[in-house]
Design a protein around this motif. Structure first.
Motif, PDB file in Angstrom:
ATOM      1  N   MET A 147      43.428 139.405  44.518  1.00  0.00           N
ATOM      2  CA  MET A 147      43.082 138.661  45.718  1.00  0.00           C
ATOM      3  C   MET A 147      44.350 138.064  46.332  1.00  0.00           C
ATOM      4  O   MET A 147      45.191 137.514  45.631  1.00  0.00           O
ATOM      5  N   GLN A 148      44.484 138.183  47.634  1.00  0.00           N
ATOM      6  CA  GLN A 148      45.637 137.678  48.359  1.00  0.00           C
ATOM      7  C   GLN A 148      45.584 136.159  48.496  1.00  0.00           C
ATOM      8  O   GLN A 148      44.519 135.563  48.473  1.00  0.00           O
ATOM      9  N   THR A 149      46.747 135.566  48.672  1.00  0.00           N
ATOM     10  CA  THR A 149      46.836 134.142  48.958  1.00  0.00           C
ATOM     11  C   THR A 149      46.515 133.957  50.437  1.00  0.00           C
ATOM     12  O   THR A 149      47.178 134.537  51.288  1.00  0.00           O
ATOM     13  N   ASP A 150      45.502 133.154  50.728  1.00  0.00           N
ATOM     14  CA  ASP A 150      45.108 132.946  52.108  1.00  0.00           C
ATOM     15  C   ASP A 150      45.588 131.588  52.616  1.00  0.00           C
ATOM     16  O   ASP A 150      46.310 130.866  51.931  1.00  0.00           O
ATOM     17  N   GLU A 151      45.166 131.240  53.837  1.00  0.00           N
ATOM     18  CA  GLU A 151      45.611 129.992  54.470  1.00  0.00           C
ATOM     19  C   GLU A 151      45.172 128.761  53.673  1.00  0.00           C
ATOM     20  O   GLU A 151      45.932 127.796  53.543  1.00  0.00           O
ATOM     21  N   ILE A 152      43.969 128.798  53.112  1.00  0.00           N
ATOM     22  CA  ILE A 152      43.495 127.659  52.315  1.00  0.00           C
ATOM     23  C   ILE A 152      44.343 127.507  51.057  1.00  0.00           C
ATOM     24  O   ILE A 152      44.724 126.395  50.678  1.00  0.00           O
ATOM     25  N   ASP A 153      44.662 128.629  50.401  1.00  0.00           N
ATOM     26  CA  ASP A 153      45.538 128.570  49.225  1.00  0.00           C
ATOM     27  C   ASP A 153      46.887 127.958  49.593  1.00  0.00           C
ATOM     28  O   ASP A 153      47.424 127.129  48.851  1.00  0.00           O
ATOM     29  N   MET A 154      47.436 128.361  50.724  1.00  0.00           N
ATOM     30  CA  MET A 154      48.744 127.840  51.138  1.00  0.00           C
ATOM     31  C   MET A 154      48.663 126.341  51.424  1.00  0.00           C
ATOM     32  O   MET A 154      49.569 125.589  51.064  1.00  0.00           O
ATOM     33  N   LYS A 155      47.580 125.889  52.037  1.00  0.00           N
ATOM     34  CA  LYS A 155      47.396 124.454  52.280  1.00  0.00           C
ATOM     35  C   LYS A 155      47.246 123.708  50.956  1.00  0.00           C
ATOM     36  O   LYS A 155      47.795 122.624  50.774  1.00  0.00           O
ATOM     37  N   LEU A 156      46.510 124.304  50.020  1.00  0.00           N
ATOM     38  CA  LEU A 156      46.327 123.709  48.691  1.00  0.00           C
ATOM     39  C   LEU A 156      47.671 123.587  47.976  1.00  0.00           C
ATOM     40  O   LEU A 156      48.003 122.534  47.430  1.00  0.00           O
ATOM     41  N   ILE A 157      48.458 124.642  47.998  1.00  0.00           N
ATOM     42  CA  ILE A 157      49.783 124.625  47.370  1.00  0.00           C
ATOM     43  C   ILE A 157      50.661 123.568  48.031  1.00  0.00           C
ATOM     44  O   ILE A 157      51.384 122.830  47.355  1.00  0.00           O
ATOM     45  N   SER A 158      50.588 123.454  49.345  1.00  0.00           N
ATOM     46  CA  SER A 158      51.377 122.451  50.060  1.00  0.00           C
ATOM     47  C   SER A 158      50.985 121.034  49.634  1.00  0.00           C
ATOM     48  O   SER A 158      51.847 120.196  49.379  1.00  0.00           O
ATOM     49  N   LEU A 159      49.677 120.766  49.542  1.00  0.00           N
ATOM     50  CA  LEU A 159      49.214 119.443  49.108  1.00  0.00           C
ATOM     51  C   LEU A 159      49.659 119.145  47.684  1.00  0.00           C
ATOM     52  O   LEU A 159      50.108 118.035  47.379  1.00  0.00           O
ATOM     53  N   LEU A 160      49.547 120.128  46.801  1.00  0.00           N
ATOM     54  CA  LEU A 160      49.961 119.929  45.413  1.00  0.00           C
ATOM     55  C   LEU A 160      51.476 119.778  45.301  1.00  0.00           C
ATOM     56  O   LEU A 160      51.959 119.071  44.421  1.00  0.00           O
ATOM     57  N   SER A 161      52.226 120.426  46.190  1.00  0.00           N
ATOM     58  CA  SER A 161      53.684 120.286  46.181  1.00  0.00           C
ATOM     59  C   SER A 161      54.091 118.869  46.555  1.00  0.00           C
ATOM     60  O   SER A 161      55.069 118.344  46.033  1.00  0.00           O
ATOM     61  N   GLU A 162      53.342 118.262  47.455  1.00  0.00           N
ATOM     62  CA  GLU A 162      53.623 116.881  47.853  1.00  0.00           C
ATOM     63  C   GLU A 162      53.252 115.901  46.745  1.00  0.00           C
ATOM     64  O   GLU A 162      53.955 114.921  46.524  1.00  0.00           O
ATOM     65  N   ASN A 163      52.117 116.173  46.072  1.00  0.00           N
ATOM     66  CA  ASN A 163      51.659 115.287  45.005  1.00  0.00           C
ATOM     67  C   ASN A 163      50.747 116.072  44.073  1.00  0.00           C
ATOM     68  O   ASN A 163      49.557 116.240  44.353  1.00  0.00           O
TER      69      ASN A 163
END
Length: 144
Positions: free
Chosen positions: A1-17
């Motif tokens: 399964m490809q990384t989609d926009e929601i995954d990228m937003k999730l990764i961004s949020l987790l990268s911040e905290n």
């Protein structure tokens, strides 16, 4: 399964905290908590998330950081890297293309300590030339 926009937003949020509760992530993303947890699990299983880590606060970070660019003798990489591993001030070492062979990121509590480590690196057997760049201020730090 490809990384989609929601995954990228999730990764961004987790990268911040990375300590954000799943419930908070769920609210921010507008999806169910179970879906958020399933996505985190899937991203970990696929290797997109390698782990969660501690980021040192300003009071624990070394006061001085630098980048050393090294040109090394042919076939000396293993020996030079082995020497760099013995220096606790060395944070990361990257191979590169171009004029230099290695990029070394290091830190120290004082400029004197940094100077001594840079001397140690320059004096390492197999190092032909080096160039040092002292980090003055950080403008963007996405890696934490």
């Amino acid at each position: 399964m490809q990384t989609d926009e929601i995954d990228m937003k999730l990764i961004s949020l987790l990268s911040e905290n990375a300590r954000l509760p799943v419930a908070d992530l769920s609210r921010r993303l507008g999806i169910a908590r179970t879906t958020v947890q399933a996505r985190i699990d899937r991203l970990q299983d696929r290797g997109a998330i390698a782990g969660f880590t501690l980021r040192k606060g300003a009071s624990l970070r070394p006061a001085v950081r630098a980048t050393a660019l090294l040109s090394i003798e042919p076939r000396a990489a293993a020996a030079v890297i082995a020497r760099l591993k013995t220096l606790p001030q060395v944070e990361t070492v990257h191979t590169t293309s171009g004029r230099f062979d290695l990029i070394v990121i290091l830190s120290a509590q004082t400029t004197e300590e940094l100077d001594e480590r840079l001397d140690d690196i320059r004096d390492a057997q197999g190092v032909k030339t080096s160039e040092s760049l002292i980090h003055l201020s950080t403008k963007i730090d996405r890696a934490g």
